[in-house]
Motif scaffolding. Sequence first.
Motif, PDB file in Angstrom:
ATOM      1  N   GLU A 107       0.837  -1.201   0.000  1.00 47.69           N
ATOM      2  CA  GLU A 107       0.000   0.000   0.000  1.00 47.69           C
ATOM      3  C   GLU A 107       0.873   1.253   0.000  1.00 47.69           C
ATOM      4  O   GLU A 107       0.729   2.143   0.844  1.00 47.69           O
ATOM      5  CB  GLU A 107      -0.951  -0.003   1.191  1.00 47.69           C
ATOM      6  CG  GLU A 107      -1.980  -1.116   1.080  1.00 47.69           C
ATOM      7  CD  GLU A 107      -2.960  -1.152   2.243  1.00 47.69           C
ATOM      8  OE1 GLU A 107      -2.650  -0.573   3.317  1.00 47.69           O
ATOM      9  OE2 GLU A 107      -4.027  -1.738   2.081  1.00 47.69           O
ATOM     10  N   ALA A 108       1.770   1.286  -0.942  1.00 40.67           N
ATOM     11  CA  ALA A 108       2.715   2.394  -1.036  1.00 40.67           C
ATOM     12  C   ALA A 108       1.994   3.709  -1.265  1.00 40.67           C
ATOM     13  O   ALA A 108       1.044   3.773  -2.037  1.00 40.67           O
ATOM     14  CB  ALA A 108       3.677   2.143  -2.190  1.00 40.67           C
ATOM     15  N   ASP A 109       2.419   4.750  -0.579  1.00 41.33           N
ATOM     16  CA  ASP A 109       1.910   6.067  -0.925  1.00 41.33           C
ATOM     17  C   ASP A 109       3.011   6.941  -1.529  1.00 41.33           C
ATOM     18  O   ASP A 109       2.762   8.049  -1.978  1.00 41.33           O
ATOM     19  CB  ASP A 109       1.182   6.765   0.231  1.00 41.33           C
ATOM     20  CG  ASP A 109       1.871   6.619   1.559  1.00 41.33           C
ATOM     21  OD1 ASP A 109       3.083   6.352   1.572  1.00 41.33           O
ATOM     22  OD2 ASP A 109       1.204   6.775   2.595  1.00 41.33           O
ATOM     23  N   LEU A 110       4.237   6.397  -1.569  1.00 40.88           N
ATOM     24  CA  LEU A 110       5.325   7.083  -2.277  1.00 40.88           C
ATOM     25  C   LEU A 110       6.303   6.037  -2.786  1.00 40.88           C
ATOM     26  O   LEU A 110       6.690   5.129  -2.043  1.00 40.88           O
ATOM     27  CB  LEU A 110       6.067   8.050  -1.350  1.00 40.88           C
ATOM     28  CG  LEU A 110       7.256   8.778  -1.996  1.00 40.88           C
ATOM     29  CD1 LEU A 110       6.801   9.759  -3.071  1.00 40.88           C
ATOM     30  CD2 LEU A 110       8.089   9.523  -0.948  1.00 40.88           C
ATOM     31  N   ILE A 111       6.683   6.148  -4.050  1.00 43.60           N
ATOM     32  CA  ILE A 111       7.729   5.278  -4.601  1.00 43.60           C
ATOM     33  C   ILE A 111       8.909   6.174  -4.962  1.00 43.60           C
ATOM     34  O   ILE A 111       8.746   7.177  -5.653  1.00 43.60           O
ATOM     35  CB  ILE A 111       7.254   4.520  -5.856  1.00 43.60           C
ATOM     36  CG1 ILE A 111       6.061   3.605  -5.522  1.00 43.60           C
ATOM     37  CG2 ILE A 111       8.404   3.697  -6.454  1.00 43.60           C
ATOM     38  CD1 ILE A 111       5.450   2.899  -6.730  1.00 43.60           C
ATOM     39  N   VAL A 112      10.087   5.832  -4.450  1.00 43.17           N
ATOM     40  CA  VAL A 112      11.297   6.591  -4.761  1.00 43.17           C
ATOM     41  C   VAL A 112      12.155   5.716  -5.667  1.00 43.17           C
ATOM     42  O   VAL A 112      12.390   4.539  -5.362  1.00 43.17           O
ATOM     43  CB  VAL A 112      12.088   6.927  -3.469  1.00 43.17           C
ATOM     44  CG1 VAL A 112      13.306   7.795  -3.798  1.00 43.17           C
ATOM     45  CG2 VAL A 112      11.198   7.630  -2.447  1.00 43.17           C
ATOM     46  N   CYS A 113      12.603   6.258  -6.782  1.00 48.38           N
ATOM     47  CA  CYS A 113      13.452   5.456  -7.664  1.00 48.38           C
ATOM     48  C   CYS A 113      14.508   6.332  -8.305  1.00 48.38           C
ATOM     49  O   CYS A 113      14.374   7.554  -8.352  1.00 48.38           O
ATOM     50  CB  CYS A 113      12.620   4.746  -8.732  1.00 48.38           C
ATOM     51  SG  CYS A 113      11.668   5.865  -9.764  1.00 48.38           S
ATOM     52  N   GLY A 114      15.561   5.712  -8.782  1.00 44.87           N
ATOM     53  CA  GLY A 114      16.615   6.452  -9.462  1.00 44.87           C
ATOM     54  C   GLY A 114      16.255   6.611 -10.929  1.00 44.87           C
ATOM     55  O   GLY A 114      15.564   5.776 -11.497  1.00 44.87           O
ATOM     56  N   ALA A 115      16.722   7.683 -11.537  1.00 40.59           N
ATOM     57  CA  ALA A 115      16.557   7.850 -12.983  1.00 40.59           C
ATOM     58  C   ALA A 115      17.546   6.894 -13.625  1.00 40.59           C
ATOM     59  O   ALA A 115      18.744   7.029 -13.426  1.00 40.59           O
ATOM     60  CB  ALA A 115      16.847   9.285 -13.380  1.00 40.59           C
ATOM     61  N   THR A 116      17.051   5.898 -14.341  1.00 36.15           N
ATOM     62  CA  THR A 116      17.956   4.868 -14.840  1.00 36.15           C
ATOM     63  C   THR A 116      18.817   5.373 -15.975  1.00 36.15           C
ATOM     64  O   THR A 116      18.358   6.111 -16.840  1.00 36.15           O
ATOM     65  CB  THR A 116      17.185   3.608 -15.285  1.00 36.15           C
ATOM     66  OG1 THR A 116      15.971   4.046 -15.894  1.00 36.15           O
ATOM     67  CG2 THR A 116      16.872   2.720 -14.110  1.00 36.15           C
ATOM     68  N   GLY A 117      20.072   4.959 -15.944  1.00 38.14           N
ATOM     69  CA  GLY A 117      21.033   5.453 -16.921  1.00 38.14           C
ATOM     70  C   GLY A 117      21.045   4.668 -18.205  1.00 38.14           C
ATOM     71  O   GLY A 117      22.002   3.974 -18.517  1.00 38.14           O
ATOM     72  N   LEU A 118      19.964   4.735 -18.969  1.00 44.69           N
ATOM     73  CA  LEU A 118      19.948   4.059 -20.262  1.00 44.69           C
ATOM     74  C   LEU A 118      20.226   5.094 -21.338  1.00 44.69           C
ATOM     75  O   LEU A 118      19.860   6.256 -21.194  1.00 44.69           O
ATOM     76  CB  LEU A 118      18.560   3.465 -20.531  1.00 44.69           C
ATOM     77  CG  LEU A 118      18.050   2.380 -19.586  1.00 44.69           C
ATOM     78  CD1 LEU A 118      16.621   2.019 -19.955  1.00 44.69           C
ATOM     79  CD2 LEU A 118      18.930   1.160 -19.658  1.00 44.69           C
ATOM     80  N   ASN A 119      20.829   4.644 -22.430  1.00 50.29           N
ATOM     81  CA  ASN A 119      20.997   5.589 -23.535  1.00 50.29           C
ATOM     82  C   ASN A 119      19.692   5.659 -24.328  1.00 50.29           C
ATOM     83  O   ASN A 119      18.770   4.872 -24.106  1.00 50.29           O
ATOM     84  CB  ASN A 119      22.199   5.208 -24.410  1.00 50.29           C
ATOM     85  CG  ASN A 119      21.983   3.887 -25.134  1.00 50.29           C
ATOM     86  OD1 ASN A 119      20.893   3.594 -25.602  1.00 50.29           O
ATOM     87  ND2 ASN A 119      23.033   3.091 -25.213  1.00 50.29           N
ATOM     88  N   ALA A 120      19.620   6.589 -25.260  1.00 53.17           N
ATOM     89  CA  ALA A 120      18.359   6.848 -25.976  1.00 53.17           C
ATOM     90  C   ALA A 120      17.826   5.606 -26.691  1.00 53.17           C
ATOM     91  O   ALA A 120      16.627   5.355 -26.690  1.00 53.17           O
ATOM     92  CB  ALA A 120      18.564   7.987 -26.970  1.00 53.17           C
TER      93      ALA A 120
END
Length: 148
Positions: A107-120
Amino acid sequence: MANHYKNIVVAVDGSKEAEYAFRKSIDVSRRNEGSTLHLVNVIDTRSFAAIEAYDRSIAERAQKHSEELLGGYKAQAIEAGLTNVEIVIEYGSPKNIITKELSKVVEADLIVCGATGLNAVERFLIGSVSEAIVRSASCDVLVIRTPE
């Protein structure tokens, strides 16, 4: 902060982006008294599919690696003064699990994640996990792009 978060989920995978997200999630948890921080690692089973003879030891190694990774993060979170820290290990596609199942389970009310380092090109082909979370999560999402 008007909004009080109770269940904060942070997706970690051992990358430096996830490390930044983890550090930020500790700050957010601290500011939201009584909140629970859920440290989540998804073991991507799609990478097992490539291996013909699916061998149990691979799954076991992945599980052990997850446990060590999350155990290390949990110890850091407790050291930082958090008291409610949960560990969640799931199998499957990180995008699906974090967005669909997980937000329901805890029952998450906030998800924190990293901006993933994929190329275009990679992003075009598979789309990043953080993009998928932003698109389909039913709760607030905080995407961390910077170390601090």
